[in-house]
Structure formats: structure tokens, C-alpha cells
Motif scaffolding. Structure first.
Motif, PDB file in Angstrom:
ATOM      1  N   ARG A   2      66.878  56.859 -60.312  1.00 57.21           N
ATOM      2  CA  ARG A   2      65.661  57.800 -60.366  1.00 57.21           C
ATOM      3  C   ARG A   2      64.662  57.114 -60.463  1.00 57.21           C
ATOM      4  N   PHE A   3      64.766  55.100 -60.936  1.00 59.74           N
ATOM      5  CA  PHE A   3      63.546  54.860 -60.811  1.00 59.74           C
ATOM      6  C   PHE A   3      64.189  53.959 -59.225  1.00 59.74           C
ATOM      7  N   GLU A   4      63.416  53.613 -58.682  1.00 56.35           N
ATOM      8  CA  GLU A   4      63.304  51.886 -57.285  1.00 56.35           C
ATOM      9  C   GLU A   4      61.906  51.749 -57.097  1.00 56.35           C
ATOM     10  N   THR A   5      62.180  49.907 -57.588  1.00 59.23           N
ATOM     11  CA  THR A   5      61.338  49.917 -57.461  1.00 59.23           C
ATOM     12  C   THR A   5      61.034  48.157 -55.693  1.00 59.23           C
ATOM     13  N   ALA A   6      60.240  48.314 -54.931  1.00 64.07           N
ATOM     14  CA  ALA A   6      59.336  47.554 -53.771  1.00 64.07           C
ATOM     15  C   ALA A   6      59.246  46.335 -54.439  1.00 64.07           C
ATOM     16  N   LEU A   7      59.973  45.054 -54.099  1.00 67.37           N
ATOM     17  CA  LEU A   7      59.797  43.823 -54.799  1.00 67.37           C
ATOM     18  C   LEU A   7      58.711  43.255 -54.008  1.00 67.37           C
ATOM     19  N   GLY A   8      57.892  42.326 -54.219  1.00 63.26           N
ATOM     20  CA  GLY A   8      57.595  41.017 -52.732  1.00 63.26           C
ATOM     21  C   GLY A   8      56.917  39.834 -53.859  1.00 63.26           C
ATOM     22  N   PHE A   9      56.325  39.187 -53.435  1.00 57.02           N
ATOM     23  CA  PHE A   9      55.191  37.810 -53.349  1.00 57.02           C
ATOM     24  C   PHE A   9      54.486  38.489 -53.510  1.00 57.02           C
ATOM     25  N   ARG A  10      53.435  37.582 -54.809  1.00 59.49           N
ATOM     26  CA  ARG A  10      51.815  38.661 -54.455  1.00 59.49           C
ATOM     27  C   ARG A  10      50.915  37.397 -53.705  1.00 59.49           C
ATOM     28  N   THR A  11      51.320  36.607 -53.381  1.00 61.67           N
ATOM     29  CA  THR A  11      50.678  35.308 -53.102  1.00 61.67           C
ATOM     30  C   THR A  11      51.962  35.286 -51.132  1.00 61.67           C
ATOM     31  N   LEU A  12      50.743  34.776 -50.078  1.00 61.27           N
ATOM     32  CA  LEU A  12      51.490  34.144 -48.729  1.00 61.27           C
ATOM     33  C   LEU A  12      52.700  33.222 -49.419  1.00 61.27           C
ATOM     34  N   GLY A  13      53.683  32.915 -48.707  1.00 60.73           N
ATOM     35  CA  GLY A  13      54.171  31.499 -48.649  1.00 60.73           C
ATOM     36  C   GLY A  13      55.988  31.861 -47.514  1.00 60.73           C
ATOM     37  N   SER A  39      52.588  30.555 -60.299  1.00 61.20           N
ATOM     38  CA  SER A  39      54.028  31.364 -60.713  1.00 61.20           C
ATOM     39  C   SER A  39      54.303  32.680 -60.263  1.00 61.20           C
ATOM     40  N   TYR A  40      53.571  32.932 -59.161  1.00 61.88           N
ATOM     41  CA  TYR A  40      54.022  34.028 -57.727  1.00 61.88           C
ATOM     42  C   TYR A  40      54.632  33.483 -56.998  1.00 61.88           C
ATOM     43  N   ALA A  41      54.762  31.757 -56.569  1.00 59.81           N
ATOM     44  CA  ALA A  41      55.891  31.867 -55.737  1.00 59.81           C
ATOM     45  C   ALA A  41      57.303  32.339 -56.040  1.00 59.81           C
ATOM     46  N   VAL A  42      57.226  32.110 -57.613  1.00 56.14           N
ATOM     47  CA  VAL A  42      58.906  32.855 -58.098  1.00 56.14           C
ATOM     48  C   VAL A  42      58.733  34.673 -58.489  1.00 56.14           C
ATOM     49  N   LEU A  43      59.524  34.900 -57.563  1.00 61.14           N
ATOM     50  CA  LEU A  43      59.680  36.340 -57.670  1.00 61.14           C
ATOM     51  C   LEU A  43      61.119  36.665 -58.744  1.00 61.14           C
ATOM     52  N   THR A  44      60.589  37.505 -59.744  1.00 57.17           N
ATOM     53  CA  THR A  44      61.543  37.173 -60.551  1.00 57.17           C
ATOM     54  C   THR A  44      62.019  39.844 -61.266  1.00 57.17           C
ATOM     55  N   VAL A  92      65.050  33.420 -46.344  1.00 52.88           N
ATOM     56  CA  VAL A  92      65.161  32.256 -46.617  1.00 52.88           C
ATOM     57  C   VAL A  92      64.698  32.049 -44.689  1.00 52.88           C
ATOM     58  N   GLY A  93      63.989  31.020 -44.987  1.00 54.95           N
ATOM     59  CA  GLY A  93      62.694  30.751 -43.534  1.00 54.95           C
ATOM     60  C   GLY A  93      61.532  31.930 -43.279  1.00 54.95           C
ATOM     61  N   GLN A  94      61.877  32.940 -43.976  1.00 58.18           N
ATOM     62  CA  GLN A  94      60.759  33.715 -43.260  1.00 58.18           C
ATOM     63  C   GLN A  94      58.903  34.194 -44.048  1.00 58.18           C
ATOM     64  N   VAL A  95      57.947  33.615 -43.442  1.00 59.83           N
ATOM     65  CA  VAL A  95      57.347  33.560 -43.836  1.00 59.83           C
ATOM     66  C   VAL A  95      56.483  35.451 -44.344  1.00 59.83           C
ATOM     67  N   VAL A  96      55.943  35.589 -45.682  1.00 61.91           N
ATOM     68  CA  VAL A  96      56.373  36.568 -45.978  1.00 61.91           C
ATOM     69  C   VAL A  96      54.921  36.659 -46.393  1.00 61.91           C
ATOM     70  N   ALA A  97      53.759  38.030 -46.124  1.00 61.82           N
ATOM     71  CA  ALA A  97      52.346  37.877 -46.891  1.00 61.82           C
ATOM     72  C   ALA A  97      52.552  38.838 -48.215  1.00 61.82           C
ATOM     73  N   ALA A  98      51.153  38.473 -48.249  1.00 60.28           N
ATOM     74  CA  ALA A  98      51.649  38.737 -50.262  1.00 60.28           C
ATOM     75  C   ALA A  98      51.882  40.693 -50.308  1.00 60.28           C
ATOM     76  N   GLY A  99      52.573  41.349 -51.040  1.00 62.08           N
ATOM     77  CA  GLY A  99      52.823  42.466 -50.759  1.00 62.08           C
ATOM     78  C   GLY A  99      54.148  42.580 -50.210  1.00 62.08           C
ATOM     79  N   ALA A 100      53.923  42.024 -48.775  1.00 57.10           N
ATOM     80  CA  ALA A 100      55.610  42.660 -48.093  1.00 57.10           C
ATOM     81  C   ALA A 100      56.593  42.801 -49.482  1.00 57.10           C
TER      82      ALA A 100
END
Length: 368
Positions: free
Chosen positions: A63-74, A173-178, A192-200
């Protein structure tokens, strides 16, 4: 004389032959003609239809599905879960390199320490200036005002330094995705190893406490449905497992290619066997509750405004007209209301050329 006698004998013989031939012809006309051979027919045996044959195939979805991403570049340095794993609220899913963020925290702490010292110094200076001004007036009003201003500025810098430290720690704290809630990981879009943009998007997390059956129903059959219409949902790999549900949403537009509308059915306390992605069959409740007998359209014969069918007497192998009452469902299928008993043999082809009581033959296996 002899010649005339021979001619008479020949004429008499010819008369006898003609008479015999005529009598033979008249005799053959009196014999009865042979009956026509039994006509082969295609038949089916009247029996309730499996309700699953009246349903719609689909899958179980959250019923509910959420996309999760980091809030910071890294750059991702660790990943703790994979697709299909169950996670709890607050559980760590992945982390990015936090060296820069740690440096920002250290810098903010240093600035806060410096602001605290400056605030204490400014406060002491303001207190001395105030005391001297009150006792001997050795400090001018301008000096006192300057001390007060310096103290106020130092206090403001201290507040700013505290805010900067809180901001840096929050960014760290944004460096850890929970996981924001308990559920199942349904998709992984980075590693692992991939650079992701904030919000990706890195993961997709689905809640398992509310599940629904998603089916595509032909546009021609959608008219009889509305939000709240009851359904029975059957697990295809285990038909004995069933759960009830109600329509939560009906797509307002049909798919341009398949001409079907997507329908979402919210399930009522589904068992664990109804896992995400499981194949199901959704059956309208009115068709699942009572046996349904379908009549092939080719078996229907309309006479005088009445609906008729041909049935076969299995003992005499003859056909007989039988009036029936039927109706069509939203899918155009012909459903028997009354007029036939279970086990009756029904002719399904050539119904317009049969006669009452006509002998027929049944192909082996079609009437059983």
C-alpha cells in the motif's frame, strides 16, 4: 407358317419381360426408405465453473512504498541490506564517506569554543565597565555603551556558533541512511563505491502491514465496479488460501495498449503467504460466493423471444429443446440462471439445423 409362329413366341416373351420389369419396379416403390444416419454433434456437460476462471490475475503490492536516498552528496562506503530483506525502524541501511562532514563538525566545535571564550571576556569587560561607571564615573558613557555592545555581539556569536555545530552534526547524521519504518527492501539502485547525489534513490522500502492486490480489468468490465466493491483474492500457488478485500482505487483512464484499467484492492489482514510480488486471482465476491454455470454462446438458440438450448438424452441419443433463463455479466459471458441441471449434456454447434428428437452421435470424451 413356322416363321409366323416364331414371331408370335418372340412377341410374347417380350411382353412377359416387360411385365416382370414393371412388377419389379412397382414392388420396389412399396418398400420403406432407410432412416438417415445419426448426426455427429459437439457437446459439453453442464457443470459449475471454477470461480478462478471468472477472476482477474494480478500481484500483491504494498500500500505504501517509499524511495530512500541520502540527503547529502557522497560516495557509498557501506551497504548493510539487499533486496528482499526485512528491516526495522531506525536500522542502518547504507553509509557514505563522512570525512568532510566530520571535519565540518570539528570546525563548528572549535568555533563554538572560541565564541564561548569571547562571550565570557565580553561579559567580564561589560561588568567592569558598569562597576566603574557606577562608582567613580571613571568610565564614560560611551565606553560603557561600547562594552555593552561588545557583550551583546559576543552573545549573538555564541548562539550562532551553537547553531552551526547543530547544523554540522545534523549533516553528519545524513551520512548514514536508516529505515524510517519497518518493512521490506523492494529495490536497490546504488551500491558500494558509487557516488550519489543528494536525494538520489538508493533503496525502495515497502511497508508490509498494509498490502493490496493489483489487477488489470478490461475497460468493458469496469462499469460494474466502484470503490468499496468486495473481492475474494486467491493465492495462485495455494488456491486454498483466500482473503477478502475491497476496491480502494480504480484508474480513471484505460491503458492505451491493453485497454484495461488498473484496480487496487486493499486486503483485510492477509496472511504471511500473501507476500509482495505473489501471483493472485481476484474474484468479484458475488461470483465467488455461489456456483456459476457458463453457457457457450454457440449453444444459444433464440425462438419467439425465448432463450433455448438443445440437450441430449444420453440413453436414446436424441436431442430435445430446453428453455433456459440466462443473463450476461459485465464481461459479456452468458451465465445460467435456471432451466438446466448439473450434468446435462448440451449441444454447442449447429443448433439452428437440429430437429426435435433427432438422433445424434457424441464424440468420445466431449459428453463425459
Amino acid at each position: 407358317m413356322i416363321a409366323s409362329r416364331r414371331s408370335s413366341l418372340r412377341g410374347g416373351a417380350a411382353i412377359v419381360v416387360v411385365a416382370v420389369a414393371l412388377s419389379a419396379c412397382s414392388g420396389s416403390g412399396d418398400e420403406p426408405s432407410a432412416p438417415p444416419p445419426p448426426r455427429p454433434v459437439l457437446t459439453v456437460t453442464v457443470a459449475p465453473t471454477d470461480p478462478q476462471g471468472l477472476g482477474y490475475s494480478g500481484t500483491i503490492e504494498p500500500r505504501f512504498e517509499t524511495a530512500l536516498g541520502f540527503r547529502t552528496l557522497g560516495r557509498i562506503v557501506s551497504r548493510a541490506v539487499d533486496v528482499g530483506e526485512r528491516v526495522e525502524k531506525g536500522q542502518e541501511l547504507a553509509a557514505v564517506d563522512a570525512e568532510t562532514l566530520n571535519a565540518d563538525v570539528r570546525s563548528a566545535r572549535a568555533q563554538l569554543a572560541n565564541a564561548k571564550i569571547a562571550a565570557r571576556t565580553a561579559k567580564a569587560s561589560q561588568q567592569r565597565a558598569q562597576a566603574l561607571f557606577n562608582d567613580n564615573k571613571t568610565v564614560s558613557q560611551a565606553d560603557l555603551d561600547s562594552a555593552n555592545q561588545s557583550f551583546s555581539a559576543a552573545e549573538a556569536d555564541l548562539v550562532s556558533a551553537k547553531a552551526q555545530l547543530a547544523k554540522a552534526e545534523n549533516a553528519l547524521s545524513y551520512a548514514v541512511l536508516t529505515a524510517p519504518f519497518a518493512g521490506v527492501i523492494t529495490e536497490r539502485d546504488a551500491d558500494v563505491g558509487q557516488v550519489v547525489a543528494a536525494g538520489a534513490t538508493v533503496f525502495k522500502l515497502a511497508r508490509t502491514d498494509q498490502r493490496e492486490a493489483v489487477v488489470d480489468i478490461p475497460a468493458s468490465e469496469i462499469g460494474g465496479l466502484s470503490v468499496g466493491s468486495p473481492f475474494e483474492v486467491v493465492l495462485q500457488i495455494a488456491p486454498s488460501l483466500k482473503v477478502s478485500g475491497k476496491v480502494r482505487e480504480i484508474a480513471p483512464q484505460a491503458d492505451a495498449v491493453t485497454r484495461t484499467n488498473r484496480v487496487r484492492i486493499l486486503l483485510d489482514n492477509p496472511p504471511d503467504a500473501f507476500r509482495l510480488g505473489a501471483l493472485i486471482t481476484a474474484i468479484p465476491a458475488e461470483k465467488a460466493e455461489k456456483p456459476v454455470v457458463l453457457i457457450p454462446p454457440s449453444a444459444i438458440l433464440t425462438e419467439g423471444g425465448k432463450t433455448m438450448v438443445w440437450t441430449v438424452d444420453p440413453k436414446t441419443k436424441t436431442v430435445h429443446r430446453q428453455a433456459v433463463v440466462t443473463h450476461r455479466d459485465t464481461g459479456g459471458r452468458i451465465i445460467l440462471d435456471s432451466g438446466l441441471q448439473t450434468g446435462a449434456i448440451l449441444v454447442t454447434a449447429g443448433v439452428h439445423s437440429l430437429e426435435e428428437g433427432q438422433k445424434v452421435t457424441l464424440s468420445e470424451g466431449l459428453a463425459s
